[in-house]
Write a protein that holds these residues in place. Structure first.
Motif, short mmCIF file in Angstrom:
data_model
loop_
_atom_site.label_atom_id
_atom_site.label_comp_id
_atom_site.label_asym_id
_atom_site.label_seq_id
_atom_site.Cartn_x
_atom_site.Cartn_y
_atom_site.Cartn_z
N THR B 43 0.74 -1.41 -0.39
CA THR B 43 -0.03 -0.09 -0.43
C THR B 43 1.09 1.09 0.47
N GLN B 85 -7.66 0.55 0.04
CA GLN B 85 -8.05 -0.91 1.00
C GLN B 85 -9.21 -1.15 1.55
N ASP B 161 -6.78 -1.78 -5.32
CA ASP B 161 -5.27 -2.42 -3.34
C ASP B 161 -6.92 -3.15 -2.75
N GLU B 162 -6.31 -4.40 -3.30
CA GLU B 162 -6.87 -5.21 -2.16
C GLU B 162 -8.81 -5.64 -2.25
#
Ligand code: ADP
Ligand code: MG
Lengths: 336, 245
Positions: B43, B85, B161-162
């Motif tokens: 991240t 995220q 991100d994820e």
């Protein structure tokens, strides 16, 4: 050209409100239009003029405070800058209102950039406190500045005969309609603003600044722009205040209480809603004026108005942070 | 043509070197995965590229232009979009309004922003929830809104991100398909952080592996999966599981 047409269409289009609400608004507006013919009491007219003035202030505050979520508590300084500009230009150079008002608004906006640029490095409470501090300093400077009247304030020279150029009239009906025109223009502007790019971007900023930045929004600049728009709104009101009352001093146009009242109008009625500031002004202005006439000078002495404001702030925060309009929307949602 | 080039990137936080001398590049229209155990610095790397952190050392080039240290809104305007995220709420805005905010990145015309939002909403199958608020939605749909609003800014490089964290296996399959379709439809370059191996190994042409802030491997999913150091770091076990099941 397309852009301007679209903007005008957006400004005049209220169709996203339910029909019943639109009818209510039209009735209210018709009442505003005929009010001076229905009511001749000069006290009631003065209250109504003040209502229109504060609704305009509140609409302006709503850009940065409501949509942008930045609790600015120094709006009185922009009222003051413009009121002092109009007064000084008339006293010194005999310059008509219609020339000095735009200059006053311009100076207020200029000052708002100078203040907004550094202040919007700060966030949340720090920003709110900084706006208070700056406006207190400015008020102190004006109070001690003999050139602009100092403690005594400024009296605008009488022109003798009614005079449109200097906005001096015998009857308050003229002032009333002047304010109604600016109220209406302000309302249309805000109706456009809430649908505009900046309007949407400010709401995103208020929700989350990191996400807003990821969507191409220059967060600080968006705040500065909104702050400038808010300042322009209250500066128009300030210019009017000077010619309407013919007398200004720092406690009438630059006081912290005025700044708080401006923010409170919008918050009570409903921040970030089109009607919020109008509803807030419709409640608070008469409350303030009638309280004042009932208990006279004791009002300020006892600090009763401040007590009432604090109670209102606490009630809004506890019951419905989105203000009275928030309650309306909840009821509307429940109905289906 | 290289769309992204990162040279010797270093990012330190108090006591931690979150990104330690990282160098890599991404080609146009590639899907590249970024994997590594929790706290590896993934991240942080995204945050440096998108401008949320200023790197302590190193350079970042986007389309050959030095964008090192640019603020986030500017990297976005330049053509980099990222998701978060944790999907943050849009406050009092509806899903549709949030996606419109993304559209306002490229136009000040409300009708254009609205038209584009409607297109993206249909593509993302968010029609049924467009008038609801983000916080009222289940995780899978929140993730879609996060993708949708970022897509509305018309990026060239899309950093995820994820996006599969917290999804059920069938939702993960849908997400996988969606990402591939997004890449095809808008001709994007995608850079994706993902813990769910089934997803990232399935769609990435190349995978970069971070561990303890250092790039320990880079290659095709297969190469990476057989890399000694990667297996040591954490991957082997999980990937083996996925391949078996
Ligand atoms: N804003 C920050 N301040 C201090 N330390 C941070 C910050 N962001 C990340 N870190 C630290 O940097 C390291 C890498 O974190 P992160 O990039 O979030 O890892 P990953 O996304 O790979 O799980 C961690 O040790 C984390 O605690
Ligand atoms: Mg992470």
């Amino acid at each position: 050209m397309e852009g301007i047409k679209g903007a005008i269409k957006d400004a005049l289009d209220f169709s996203d409100f339910p029909k019943s609400e639109r009818i209510g608004i039209i009735i209210f507006y018709i009442y505003l239009l005929i009010f001076p013919w229905v009511v001749s009491s000069s006290f009631a007219r003065a209250v109504m003029i003040q209502f229109l003035l504060f609704a305009l202030y509140g609409m302006g505050w709503n850009t940065i405070g409501g949509y942008g979520g930045q609790v600015a508590l120094g709006k009185a300084q922009y009222v003051g800058i413009s009121a002092y500009t109009v007064a000084m230009m008339m006293i010194l150079f005999n310059i008509p209102f219609w020339v000095s008002m735009p200059i006053g608004v311009f100076l207020a906006v200029l000052w708002s950039f100078m203040i907004g640029y550094p202040l919007f490095r700060l966030k949340g409470h720090y920003f709110a406190i900084a706006t208070i501090a700056v406006s207190l300093v400015l008020q102190d400077i004006f109070r001690n500045w003999e050139f602009v009247g100092g403690e005594r304030g400024l009296s605008l020279p009488f022109k003798g005969t009614p005079n449109f150029l200097y906005m001096q009239f015998k009857s308050d009906v003229y002032y009333y309609y002047f304010m109604l025109i600016f109220f209406t223009l302000g309302l249309f502007y805000m109706n456009w603003f809430r649908k505009s790019r900046l309007g949407y971007q400010l709401r995103a900023v208020k929700a989350n600044e990191d996400v807003a930045a990821s969507l191409g929004i220059n967060v600080r600049w968006a705040k500065i722009k909104a702050y400038a728009i808010a300042s322009a709104f209250v500066a128009v009101g300030g210019a009017f205040y000077a010619v309407y009352h013919m007398y200004i001093d720092t406690s009438s146009v630059m006081h912290l209480e005025l700044s708080i009242l401006i923010a409170l109008m919008a918050m009570l009625g409903g921040a970030a809603s089109l009607w919020g500031p109008i509803i807030g002004a419709a409640i608070l202005v008469p409350l303030d004026r009638y309280l004042g006439s009932w208990i006279g000078g004791a009002k300020g002495l006892l600090g009763l108005d401040l007590i009432i404001y604090s109670i209102i702030i606490m009630l809004v925060a506890a019951l419905e942070p989105r203000g009275i309009w928030g309650i309306v929307e909840k009821v509307r949602a429940k109905r289906g | 043509m290289k769309i992204l080039q990162v040279n010797n990137l270093v990012k330190r936080f108090e006591g931690v070197v979150a990104n330690n001398n990282i160098t890599f590049s991404i080609e146009e229209n590639e899907i590249v995965g970024l994997i590594g155990p929790n706290g590896a610095g993934k991240t942080t790397l995204f945050n440096c590229i998108a401008g949320y952190h200023k790197p302590d050392k190193g350079k970042i080039f986007f389309n050959g232009k030095d964008i090192t240290g640019w603020p986030p809104y500017q990297t976005n305007v330049e053509g980099i979009a990222r998701t978060f995220q944790v999907i943050e709420s849009g406050g009092d805005m509806s899903v549709k309004e949030e996606i419109m905010v993304g559209g306002f990145c490229r136009t000040s015309n409300r009708y254009l922003a609205m038209k584009e939002a409607v297109e993206i909403i249909e593509f993302m199958k968010l029609q049924d929830v467009q008038d609801m608020k983000l916080t009222e939605l289940p995780v899978a749909q929140q993730k879609r809104v996060g993708l949708a609003r970022a897509l509305a800014t018309k990026p060239q490089l899309f950093m995820l991100d994820e996006v599969a964290a917290g999804l059920t296996p069938s939702e993960i399959e849908e997400m996988k398909e969606l990402i591939v379709n997004i890449q095809k439809k808008w001709n994007l370059t995608i850079f994706i952080i993902e813990h769910v191996m089934q997803l990232v190994m399935g769609i990435s042409a190349r995978v970069i592996v971070l561990d303890g802030g250092v790039k320990i491997a880079e290659g095709t999913p297969d190469e990476v999966a057989h890399n000694e150091e990667v297996i040591k770091a954490y991957l082997g076990e999980r990937y083996a599981k996925v391949r078996k099941g």
